[in-house]
Write an enzyme that holds these catalytic residues in place. Structure first.
Site, PDB file in Angstrom:
ATOM      1  N   HIS A 315      29.338  78.515  27.562  1.00  0.00           N
ATOM      2  CA  HIS A 315      29.693  77.272  26.861  1.00  0.00           C
ATOM      3  C   HIS A 315      28.441  76.405  26.750  1.00  0.00           C
ATOM      4  CE1 HIS A 315      31.805  73.549  25.836  1.00  0.00           C
ATOM      5  NE2 HIS A 315      32.822  74.307  25.534  1.00  0.00           N
ATOM      6  N   ASP A 373      38.883  79.956  26.067  1.00  0.00           N
ATOM      7  CA  ASP A 373      39.409  81.076  25.273  1.00  0.00           C
ATOM      8  C   ASP A 373      39.640  82.341  26.082  1.00  0.00           C
ATOM      9  OD1 ASP A 373      37.293  79.679  22.921  1.00  0.00           O
ATOM     10  OD2 ASP A 373      39.456  79.840  22.655  1.00  0.00           O
TER      11      ASP A 373
HETATM   12  C1  SDX Z   1      34.780  76.979  22.203  1.00  0.00           C
HETATM   13  O1  SDX Z   1      31.655  73.168  22.062  1.00  0.00           O
HETATM   14  C2  SDX Z   1      32.887  73.193  22.474  1.00  0.00           C
HETATM   15  O2  SDX Z   1      33.353  72.301  23.151  1.00  0.00           O
HETATM   16  C3  SDX Z   1      33.691  74.406  22.032  1.00  0.00           C
HETATM   17  C4  SDX Z   1      35.071  74.534  22.645  1.00  0.00           C
HETATM   18  C5  SDX Z   1      36.012  73.451  22.167  1.00  0.00           C
HETATM   19  O3  SDX Z   1      36.996  73.193  22.866  1.00  0.00           O
HETATM   20  O4  SDX Z   1      35.805  72.945  21.030  1.00  0.00           O
HETATM   21  O5  SDX Z   1      34.990  74.489  24.053  1.00  0.00           O
HETATM   22  C6  SDX Z   1      35.740  75.848  22.223  1.00  0.00           C
HETATM   23  O6  SDX Z   1      34.209  77.248  21.184  1.00  0.00           O
HETATM   24  C7  SDX Z   1      34.515  77.729  23.491  1.00  0.00           C
HETATM   25  C8  SDX Z   1      33.391  78.808  23.316  1.00  0.00           C
HETATM   26  C9  SDX Z   1      34.043  80.044  22.717  1.00  0.00           C
HETATM   27  N1  SDX Z   1      33.029  81.041  22.348  1.00  0.00           N
HETATM   28  C10 SDX Z   1      32.866  82.173  23.041  1.00  0.00           C
HETATM   29  O7  SDX Z   1      33.494  82.466  24.061  1.00  0.00           O
HETATM   30  C11 SDX Z   1      31.860  83.138  22.432  1.00  0.00           C
HETATM   31  C12 SDX Z   1      30.933  83.670  23.542  1.00  0.00           C
HETATM   32  N2  SDX Z   1      30.110  82.590  24.025  1.00  0.00           N
HETATM   33  C13 SDX Z   1      28.751  82.485  23.468  1.00  0.00           C
HETATM   34  O8  SDX Z   1      28.649  82.863  22.128  1.00  0.00           O
HETATM   35  C14 SDX Z   1      28.037  81.195  23.870  1.00  0.00           C
HETATM   36  O9  SDX Z   1      28.232  81.050  25.209  1.00  0.00           O
HETATM   37  C15 SDX Z   1      28.413  79.896  23.179  1.00  0.00           C
HETATM   38  C16 SDX Z   1      28.322  79.996  21.694  1.00  0.00           C
HETATM   39  C17 SDX Z   1      29.797  79.464  23.550  1.00  0.00           C
HETATM   40  C18 SDX Z   1      27.429  78.832  23.658  1.00  0.00           C
HETATM   41  O10 SDX Z   1      26.196  79.178  23.191  1.00  0.00           O
HETATM   42  P1  SDX Z   1      24.882  78.265  23.465  1.00  0.00           P
HETATM   43  O11 SDX Z   1      25.218  77.050  24.213  1.00  0.00           O
HETATM   44  O12 SDX Z   1      24.159  78.103  22.168  1.00  0.00           O
HETATM   45  O13 SDX Z   1      24.079  79.130  24.461  1.00  0.00           O
HETATM   46  P2  SDX Z   1      23.129  80.305  24.073  1.00  0.00           P
HETATM   47  O14 SDX Z   1      23.775  81.162  23.032  1.00  0.00           O
HETATM   48  O15 SDX Z   1      21.768  79.750  23.791  1.00  0.00           O
HETATM   49  O16 SDX Z   1      23.116  81.128  25.442  1.00  0.00           O
HETATM   50  C19 SDX Z   1      22.251  80.743  26.480  1.00  0.00           C
HETATM   51  C20 SDX Z   1      21.887  82.079  27.120  1.00  0.00           C
HETATM   52  C21 SDX Z   1      21.363  83.078  26.100  1.00  0.00           C
HETATM   53  O17 SDX Z   1      20.448  83.935  26.792  1.00  0.00           O
HETATM   54  P3  SDX Z   1      18.834  83.574  26.679  1.00  0.00           P
HETATM   55  O18 SDX Z   1      18.502  83.431  25.208  1.00  0.00           O
HETATM   56  O19 SDX Z   1      18.653  82.277  27.456  1.00  0.00           O
HETATM   57  O20 SDX Z   1      18.163  84.738  27.333  1.00  0.00           O
HETATM   58  O21 SDX Z   1      23.074  82.685  27.679  1.00  0.00           O
HETATM   59  C22 SDX Z   1      23.352  83.894  27.006  1.00  0.00           C
HETATM   60  C23 SDX Z   1      22.553  83.914  25.726  1.00  0.00           C
HETATM   61  O22 SDX Z   1      22.187  85.238  25.384  1.00  0.00           O
HETATM   62  N3  SDX Z   1      24.800  83.906  26.731  1.00  0.00           N
HETATM   63  C24 SDX Z   1      25.591  84.967  26.859  1.00  0.00           C
HETATM   64  C25 SDX Z   1      26.883  84.511  26.536  1.00  0.00           C
HETATM   65  N4  SDX Z   1      26.826  83.207  26.213  1.00  0.00           N
HETATM   66  C26 SDX Z   1      25.533  82.839  26.324  1.00  0.00           C
HETATM   67  N5  SDX Z   1      25.339  86.243  27.207  1.00  0.00           N
HETATM   68  C27 SDX Z   1      26.413  87.076  27.233  1.00  0.00           C
HETATM   69  N6  SDX Z   1      27.689  86.711  26.943  1.00  0.00           N
HETATM   70  C28 SDX Z   1      27.957  85.440  26.592  1.00  0.00           C
HETATM   71  N7  SDX Z   1      29.197  85.069  26.300  1.00  0.00           N
END
Ligand code: SDX
Length: 450
Positions: A315, A373
């Protein structure tokens, strides 16, 4: 109650440009709780510099009094009330009132509000013909975007955003009609007749009735499942300036009508990185299929070259357990027990996956925890909701937050159209070249080379 104006702190940040020796005083503003902000409103005018923050990881786009999140502590409050207390003691209609009007309603105000919403649950009958324009197999979110956007063609008497009365009617219409629109999308997809809203039922019971009742027989549903549905909507009601809420605010900043703004929010929510994740979690758990396969999927999630992400994990704000996820997890067990589902294979995989991931140094180091989720899909699936309807249900709950944030923005005395700038990295000025003088750099070769 109107939000108190943020206070300038007796504190400034000084930006020093060591190239020309200029320095700029940036005022610091404090809110009620949470990080202070640097007020850079005049930075470009004074320094000729933009700030740069793709994804807005360090940017407050607005001031708001509706929802407060502390990502490190795993705190979520609506108008000061903790989400776990609301999930435990309140109901979705009361939370809608709280988000819209800043206070919990008195019993009289609640009953008035509940009746107001009930009087808007039907949609214009002409809209039935709009559904017929979609394939039966259309994704329900495609239908939601289309039908909600089309509401502005039918409810023109509540599109004047400068009229507080029309703003309130539009807010009530949107909260009231979302369940009807979503249930109709489901009935349309399975070729069953639409079930009209029944104002004898509570909001969540009415939704489940429109989803699962048929005209040929009486439909009853266990009150615990109604409570679970209502809790699902509470947990999804609002969440500060997430992607879809920011979309609604940006669309609303141009004075677009509220129906068009909420349609824009639905479109943004559909993305699997956002509200589409609940549907993606079920697809992921189904693909994993066995606890024995978890390790290989965790390896993929950690592999930079693999686009696979652990859906329902991570998140932007929560670097701790999403407080909604723990309530959802408890509700999951309650629903499976009521439905006498002894061992749900997807829940077994989810619990094992969570257990392994939370002890894995990659997830610990990146502070990746289950989000709202991760467990929600298991509840919905157990209740018989088809997977492709999950995000539509998220949209039903979130409409309360979207419209409250939209109303707060419209009523802000210093409302401005949202118009971010950019860091330009394209070609500098160049003169037009006649055809015969252009070297061959055809993009078609690029296409054909793929
Ligand atoms: C919702 O914003 C909100 O409040 C949203 C929400 C709401 O109520 O409105 O809470 C609802 O959208 C919840 C999130 C649902 N999405 C998912 O579950 C999809 C999987 N999650 C990821 O795509 C990710 O965690 C996000 C999109 C939710 C957040 O992404 P960020 O904050 O942009 O973080 P990032 O992608 O830059 O990740 C930081 C690091 C990265 O590695 P590095 O580049 O630092 O090496 O963490 C890793 C990412 O690769 N990472 C993950 C991961 N999420 C982040 N690695 C594996 N699996 C994951 N799920």
């Amino acid at each position: 109650m109107n939000n108190p104006l943020p206070k300038e702190k007796n504190k400034t940040f000084t930006l020093f440009d060591n190239e020309n020796g200029n320095s700029y005083e940036i005022p610091v503003i404090e809110g009620t709780v949470g990080p202070d902000v640097l007020d850079i409103t005049n930075l470009f005018k004074e320094s000729g510099l933009f700030t740069y923050d793709p994804g807005f990881t360090s940017t407050a786009s607005c001031k708001s009094g509706i929802t407060y999140i502390d990502g490190e502590q795993g705190i979520l409050r609506h108008r000061g009330y903790d989400i776990k207390e609301l999930a435990e003691n309140s109901n979705f209609m009361e939370v809608c009132y709280l988000l819209l009007h800043s206070e919990l309603p008195s019993p009289e105000d609640f009953s008035k509000f509940d009746n107001l919403i009930k009087n808007h649950t039907m949609i214009n009958e002409q809209l039935v013909y709009l559904y017929r324009g979609f394939k039966r197999a259309a994704h329900p979110m495609a239908i939601m975007v289309g039908v909600v956007g089309a509401l502005s063609a039918f409810y023109h008497d509540s599109t004047d955003i400068n009229d507080p009365n029309q703003r309130m009617i539009a807010s009530h219409r949107l909260i009231a009609k979302m369940p009807t629109i979503a249930a109709m999308a489901y009935k349309y997809s399975i070729g069953q007749p639409y079930i009209y809203p029944n104002n004898e039922l509570s909001y969540s019971e009415n939704f489940l009735n429109m989803m699962f009742a048929v005209p040929t027989q009486k439909f009853t549903i266990d009150k615990t499942l109604v409570k679970a549905m209502d809790r699902f909507f509470i947990l999804h009601a609002d969440h500060e300036q997430n992607a879809s809420t920011s979309t609604v605010r940006l669309a609303g900043s141009s004075n677009a009508n509220p129906f068009a703004c909420i349609a824009a929010g639905i479109a943004s929510l559909w993305g699997p990185a956002h509200g589409g994740a609940n549907e993606a979690v079920i697809k992921m758990l189904t693909e994993i299929n066995s606890k024995d396969n978890i390790d290989q999927y965790l390896l993929r999630a950690k592999d930079k070259n693999d686009p696979f992400r652990l859906m329902g994990f991570g998140h932007r704000v929560y670097k701790n357990y999403d407080p909604r996820a723990s309530v959802m997890k408890d509700t999951c067990h309650e629903v499976l027990e009521i439905l006498n589902i002894k061992n749900d294979p997807l829940l077994d995989i989810a619990l094992e996956l969570e257990n392994i991931a939370l002890n894995d140094e990659y997830f610990i180091e990146k502070k990746l925890y289950p989000n709202v989720d991760f467990y929600s899909g298991i509840i919905l699936k157990a209740m018989g909701i088809p997977t492709n309807m999950f995000t539509a249900l998220f949209a039903i709950g979130r409409t309360a937050g979207w419209i409250s944030q939209w109303k707060e923005m419209i009523e802000d005395p210093i409302k401005k159209i949202g118009r971010p700038r950019q860091l330009y990295i394209g070609e500098d000025k160049r003169n037009y070249k006649p055809k015969e003088k252009r070297e061959r750099k055809s993009i078609f070769e690029w296409l054909w080379s793929k």
